[in-house]
Design a protein around this motif. Structure first.
Motif, short mmCIF file in Angstrom:
data_model
loop_
_atom_site.label_atom_id
_atom_site.label_comp_id
_atom_site.label_asym_id
_atom_site.label_seq_id
_atom_site.Cartn_x
_atom_site.Cartn_y
_atom_site.Cartn_z
N VAL A 240 46.25 65.94 34.38
CA VAL A 240 47.37 65.41 33.62
C VAL A 240 48.65 65.84 34.32
N GLU A 241 49.53 64.88 34.55
CA GLU A 241 50.84 65.16 35.14
C GLU A 241 51.88 65.00 34.04
N MET A 242 52.86 65.91 33.99
CA MET A 242 53.87 65.85 32.93
C MET A 242 55.26 65.81 33.52
N GLY A 243 56.15 65.07 32.86
CA GLY A 243 57.51 64.97 33.36
C GLY A 243 58.52 64.73 32.25
N VAL A 244 59.77 64.91 32.61
CA VAL A 244 60.89 64.70 31.70
C VAL A 244 61.89 63.81 32.42
N GLY A 245 62.45 62.85 31.70
CA GLY A 245 63.46 61.96 32.27
C GLY A 245 64.67 61.87 31.37
N TYR A 246 65.84 61.76 32.00
CA TYR A 246 67.11 61.72 31.28
C TYR A 246 67.89 60.48 31.64
N ASP A 247 68.64 59.96 30.71
CA ASP A 247 69.68 58.99 31.01
C ASP A 247 70.95 59.53 30.38
N GLN A 248 71.77 60.18 31.20
CA GLN A 248 72.97 60.85 30.70
C GLN A 248 74.11 59.89 30.47
N HIS A 249 74.12 58.79 31.20
CA HIS A 249 75.22 57.82 31.07
C HIS A 249 74.65 56.41 31.06
N GLY A 250 75.10 55.62 30.11
CA GLY A 250 74.66 54.24 30.02
C GLY A 250 73.74 53.96 28.86
N GLN A 251 73.17 55.00 28.29
CA GLN A 251 72.31 54.88 27.11
C GLN A 251 71.21 53.84 27.32
N ASP A 252 70.37 54.06 28.35
CA ASP A 252 69.26 53.16 28.67
C ASP A 252 67.95 53.95 28.55
N ILE A 253 67.21 53.73 27.48
CA ILE A 253 65.99 54.47 27.23
C ILE A 253 64.91 54.15 28.27
N THR A 254 64.92 52.93 28.80
CA THR A 254 63.94 52.56 29.83
C THR A 254 64.17 53.37 31.10
N SER A 255 65.42 53.57 31.48
CA SER A 255 65.73 54.40 32.66
C SER A 255 65.23 55.82 32.46
N ALA A 256 65.43 56.37 31.26
CA ALA A 256 64.95 57.73 30.97
C ALA A 256 63.43 57.79 31.06
N ALA A 257 62.72 56.78 30.55
CA ALA A 257 61.25 56.75 30.59
C ALA A 257 60.75 56.62 32.02
N MET A 258 61.41 55.78 32.82
CA MET A 258 61.01 55.63 34.22
C MET A 258 61.20 56.94 34.98
N ARG A 259 62.30 57.63 34.71
CA ARG A 259 62.53 58.92 35.36
C ARG A 259 61.51 59.96 34.93
N ALA A 260 61.10 59.92 33.66
CA ALA A 260 60.08 60.85 33.17
C ALA A 260 58.75 60.62 33.90
N CYS A 261 58.36 59.38 34.05
CA CYS A 261 57.12 59.05 34.76
C CYS A 261 57.22 59.41 36.23
N ARG A 262 58.35 59.11 36.84
CA ARG A 262 58.56 59.45 38.25
C ARG A 262 58.50 60.97 38.43
N ASN B 111 59.88 62.30 27.31
CA ASN B 111 58.81 63.10 27.87
C ASN B 111 57.65 62.18 28.25
N ALA B 112 56.98 62.51 29.35
CA ALA B 112 55.86 61.68 29.78
C ALA B 112 54.66 62.56 30.13
N ALA B 113 53.48 62.08 29.77
CA ALA B 113 52.22 62.66 30.22
C ALA B 113 51.44 61.53 30.86
N VAL B 114 51.04 61.74 32.11
CA VAL B 114 50.28 60.74 32.85
C VAL B 114 48.88 61.30 33.07
N TYR B 115 47.89 60.64 32.50
CA TYR B 115 46.51 61.07 32.59
C TYR B 115 45.84 60.29 33.72
N VAL B 116 45.24 61.01 34.65
CA VAL B 116 44.63 60.39 35.82
C VAL B 116 43.13 60.64 35.79
N GLY B 117 42.39 59.58 35.92
CA GLY B 117 40.93 59.69 35.92
C GLY B 117 40.30 58.48 36.56
#
Length: 191
Positions: A76-98, A184-190
């Motif tokens: 399991v890989e875990m990450g956190v993503g932020y969007d500090q400016h622009g209020q775009d939740i998709t950008s924050a989710a993409m950063r969390a996965c990245r 927050n993101a959790a990526v499960y690899v199997g």
């Protein structure tokens, strides 16, 4: 056998559990307290109250939840993503996965380290913690686009993350307010 309390005795005398020290500048008394070294820190179990919604969930049919047990989970890989400016939740989710996948390499799938499993059989499951009021704005297809390989078999979005203040509104960066979105993101690899 170790003698009792010989390890716990400090090398200097401690005040009795409750002592009063008079402040020379006023008539106030200050109390210092030294907790017993043998008493537990918590005297009762701490439990969260069950809400009516939680109680009702048990009677509803089960929802598919990540990780799906039918997949052989490797890590399991875990990450956190932020969007500090622009209020775009998709950008924050993409950063969390990245963030979750950016510091990992998975040579086992390419090199045949898992007998009978090829690179094409890699399966990914993604669980995202997103603030509930923003979940309807999340673009799942954009989030999927950051994964370079592996079949994404399931994405689950749950209440999580955070909406907080970035402390500043920068109109030039697309800000509508001072909100910062955190996912927050959790990526499960199997396979």
């Amino acid at each position: 056998m170790i003698s009792t309390c010989s390890i716990l005795k400090p090398p200097f005398p401690l005040p009795s559990p409750k002592t009063h020290h008079k402040n020379s500048h006023s008539d106030q008394f200050f109390t210092s307290y030294r907790p017993s070294l043998q008493s537990p820190r918590f005297h009762r179990p701490i439990t969260a109250p069950r809400s009516a919604a939680m109680a009702g969930e048990q009677s509803q049919p089960a929802v598919i939840s990540v990780p799906i047990p039918s997949i052989k989970l490797l890590f399991v890989e875990m990450g956190v993503g932020y969007d500090q400016h622009g209020q775009d939740i998709t950008s924050a989710a993409m950063r969390a996965c990245r963030d979750a996948i950016s510091s990992n390499s998975i040579p086992a799938f390419r090199r045949g380290s898992i007998p009978g499993v090829t690179f094409d059989e890699m399966k990914l499951q993604i669980k995202l913690g997103v603030p509930q009021p923003l979940q309807h704005l999340l673009d799942i297809e954009k989030v999927k686009s950051i994964f370079p390989y592996g079949e994404i078999v399931h994405i689950e979005v749950v209440d999580g993350g955070l909406i907080c203040s970035s402390g500043v509104l920068v109109e030039e960066m697309g800000d509508k307010n001072e909100d910062c979105y955190i996912v927050n993101a959790a990526v499960y690899v199997g396979y």
